[in-house]
Design an enzyme around this catalytic site. Structure first.
Site, PDB file in Angstrom:
ATOM      1  N   ARG A 132       0.844  -1.185   0.000  1.00 16.53           N
ATOM      2  CA  ARG A 132       0.000   0.000   0.000  1.00 16.53           C
ATOM      3  C   ARG A 132       0.888   1.248   0.000  1.00 16.53           C
ATOM      4  O   ARG A 132       2.053   1.195   0.397  1.00 16.53           O
ATOM      5  CB  ARG A 132      -0.902   0.015   1.236  1.00 16.53           C
ATOM      6  CG  ARG A 132      -1.837  -1.187   1.352  1.00 16.53           C
ATOM      7  CD  ARG A 132      -2.633  -1.137   2.654  1.00 16.53           C
ATOM      8  NE  ARG A 132      -3.591  -2.244   2.774  1.00 16.53           N
ATOM      9  CZ  ARG A 132      -3.313  -3.417   3.307  1.00 16.53           C
ATOM     10  NH1 ARG A 132      -2.087  -3.662   3.810  1.00 16.53           N
ATOM     11  NH2 ARG A 132      -4.229  -4.371   3.375  1.00 16.53           N
TER      12      ARG A 132
ATOM     13  N   HIS B   6      -2.430   3.146  -6.391  1.00 15.99           N
ATOM     14  CA  HIS B   6      -2.946   1.943  -5.725  1.00 15.99           C
ATOM     15  C   HIS B   6      -3.089   0.779  -6.703  1.00 15.99           C
ATOM     16  O   HIS B   6      -3.102  -0.387  -6.300  1.00 15.99           O
ATOM     17  CB  HIS B   6      -4.292   2.244  -5.072  1.00 15.99           C
ATOM     18  CG  HIS B   6      -4.816   1.140  -4.210  1.00 15.99           C
ATOM     19  ND1 HIS B   6      -4.292   0.852  -2.965  1.00 15.99           N
ATOM     20  CD2 HIS B   6      -5.809   0.230  -4.419  1.00 15.99           C
ATOM     21  CE1 HIS B   6      -4.935  -0.176  -2.439  1.00 15.99           C
ATOM     22  NE2 HIS B   6      -5.862  -0.573  -3.297  1.00 15.99           N
TER      23      HIS B   6
ATOM     24  N   ARG C 215      -0.450  -2.013  -6.580  1.00 22.30           N
ATOM     25  CA  ARG C 215      -0.726  -3.098  -5.633  1.00 22.30           C
ATOM     26  C   ARG C 215      -1.732  -4.076  -6.247  1.00 22.30           C
ATOM     27  O   ARG C 215      -1.580  -5.301  -6.105  1.00 22.30           O
ATOM     28  CB  ARG C 215      -1.263  -2.514  -4.314  1.00 22.30           C
ATOM     29  CG  ARG C 215      -1.811  -3.551  -3.319  1.00 22.30           C
ATOM     30  CD  ARG C 215      -2.165  -2.858  -2.005  1.00 22.30           C
ATOM     31  NE  ARG C 215      -3.099  -3.621  -1.204  1.00 22.30           N
ATOM     32  CZ  ARG C 215      -2.766  -4.600  -0.365  1.00 22.30           C
ATOM     33  NH1 ARG C 215      -1.491  -4.968  -0.250  1.00 22.30           N
ATOM     34  NH2 ARG C 215      -3.667  -5.226   0.349  1.00 22.30           N
TER      35      ARG C 215
ATOM     36  N   HIS D 107      -4.071  -9.177   4.587  1.00 23.99           N
ATOM     37  CA  HIS D 107      -5.498  -9.158   4.907  1.00 23.99           C
ATOM     38  C   HIS D 107      -5.840 -10.228   5.938  1.00 23.99           C
ATOM     39  O   HIS D 107      -5.323 -11.342   5.887  1.00 23.99           O
ATOM     40  CB  HIS D 107      -6.337  -9.406   3.648  1.00 23.99           C
ATOM     41  CG  HIS D 107      -6.536  -8.181   2.812  1.00 23.99           C
ATOM     42  ND1 HIS D 107      -7.415  -7.177   3.146  1.00 23.99           N
ATOM     43  CD2 HIS D 107      -5.966  -7.788   1.647  1.00 23.99           C
ATOM     44  CE1 HIS D 107      -7.382  -6.225   2.231  1.00 23.99           C
ATOM     45  NE2 HIS D 107      -6.507  -6.576   1.310  1.00 23.99           N
TER      46      HIS D 107
ATOM     47  N   TYR E 252      -9.217 -12.020  -6.144  1.00 21.29           N
ATOM     48  CA  TYR E 252      -8.126 -12.250  -7.092  1.00 21.29           C
ATOM     49  C   TYR E 252      -8.096 -13.692  -7.562  1.00 21.29           C
ATOM     50  O   TYR E 252      -7.810 -13.973  -8.730  1.00 21.29           O
ATOM     51  CB  TYR E 252      -6.793 -11.851  -6.458  1.00 21.29           C
ATOM     52  CG  TYR E 252      -6.675 -10.364  -6.278  1.00 21.29           C
ATOM     53  CD1 TYR E 252      -6.319  -9.542  -7.330  1.00 21.29           C
ATOM     54  CD2 TYR E 252      -6.960  -9.769  -5.050  1.00 21.29           C
ATOM     55  CE1 TYR E 252      -6.251  -8.164  -7.175  1.00 21.29           C
ATOM     56  CE2 TYR E 252      -6.886  -8.398  -4.881  1.00 21.29           C
ATOM     57  CZ  TYR E 252      -6.523  -7.599  -5.952  1.00 21.29           C
ATOM     58  OH  TYR E 252      -6.458  -6.246  -5.808  1.00 21.29           O
TER      59      TYR E 252
END
Length: 265
Positions: free
Chosen positions: A91, A199, A202, A225, A234
């Site tokens: 990030r 962003h 990422r 996460h 994803y």
């Protein structure tokens, strides 16, 4: 007013979901100021769809585009930043908070221990990562080690606590300063890219990791996460792409068989 404020949030890498929630709150506050308190003649929050949390498809760079974008940065200090952000799925706040001691080029890892946030009023503050899973150690592809080694040698003080990525005058990086010094918009225009946010680097890294066949647990750990939700997105996208490949191969097989049958007749 509301348009530039919203655009600023998105440009800083704030997600569509968070931006939409913030927009709804601002609109409600201003609606009270307009209709109840009569402080405003009209509510300036008028952007159609700005309160919609449905996330649009974000652009994904190819490997060649990632390296080209890194090479096109107007300030050479940002070449390594582009590569590391992408290939370690970092990030914005995480990458600008990195110290020399967080990079181990021999082991090919980067350690995320904190993030740097810009608070209201402009103060920059070091804080813990977004979640417990945010503190993590990520493996780095060997292909970007030379760029990182060169960056450390040319731009980073020898002290272990030295920040890896700083602005021209040695101050903490802010989104606006980065885009200006790197000539971000100009680089995207030269590459024929539109609507790419920092962003999205990422996002590209997460996609590449999923395409490598990483498990759900491995994706979660790499992305930082706690929940499965983001990593599953994803994985699903990768499965969808893989299914399209399989369908295309199937169509090709059918076409070849049809051609063979015609020859037989």
């Amino acid at each position: 007013m509301s348009g530039s404020w919203r655009a600023g949030l998105l440009a800083e890498g704030v997600s569509i979901t968070v931006t939409a929630k913030a927009y709804r709150l601002l609109r409600a506050i201003l609606m009270t100021a307009t209709e109840d308190d009569k402080m405003l003649s009209r509510n300036p929050c008028w952007i159609k769809g700005a309160d919609n949390e449905r996330t649009p498809e974000r652009p994904i760079l190819t490997l060649a585009q990632v390296f080209e974008l890194a090479d096109r940065m107007a300030d050479r200090r940002f070449k390594a930043m582009i590569l590391l952000t992408t290939f370690a799925s970092l990030r914005w706040g995480e990458v600008i908070a990195l110290r020399r001691k967080d990079l181990d080029l021999t082991a090919r890892t980067v350690r995320v221990r904190e993030q740097l946030l810009e608070l209201e009023g402009g103060e920059m503050r070091l804080c813990p990562p977004k979640s417990r899973a945010g503190k993590r150690t990520i493996s780095i592809p060997s292909a970007i080690i030379p760029a990182l080694a060169d960056h450390l040698k040319r731009f980073v003080d020898e002290a272990e606590d030295s920040f890896v990525f700083l602005g021209k005058r040695g101050a903490f990086l802010r989104g606006g300063n980065f885009r200006r010094e790197a000539k971000w918009a100009e680089a995207l225009k030269e590459m024929g890219l539109t609507g790419l946010h920092f962003h999205d680097l990422r996002h590209t890294g997460n996609t590449l990791a999923a395409q490598s066949g990483a498990s759900l647990a491995d994706l979660k750990a790499r992305m930082g996460h706690d929940s499965d939700r983001a990593a599953l997105i994803y994985q699903h996208a990768t499965r969808d792409a893989d299914q399209k490949i399989a369908d295309a191969l199937s169509a090709r097989v059918k076409a070849e068989r049809k051609k063979a049958r015609k020859k037989d007749h």
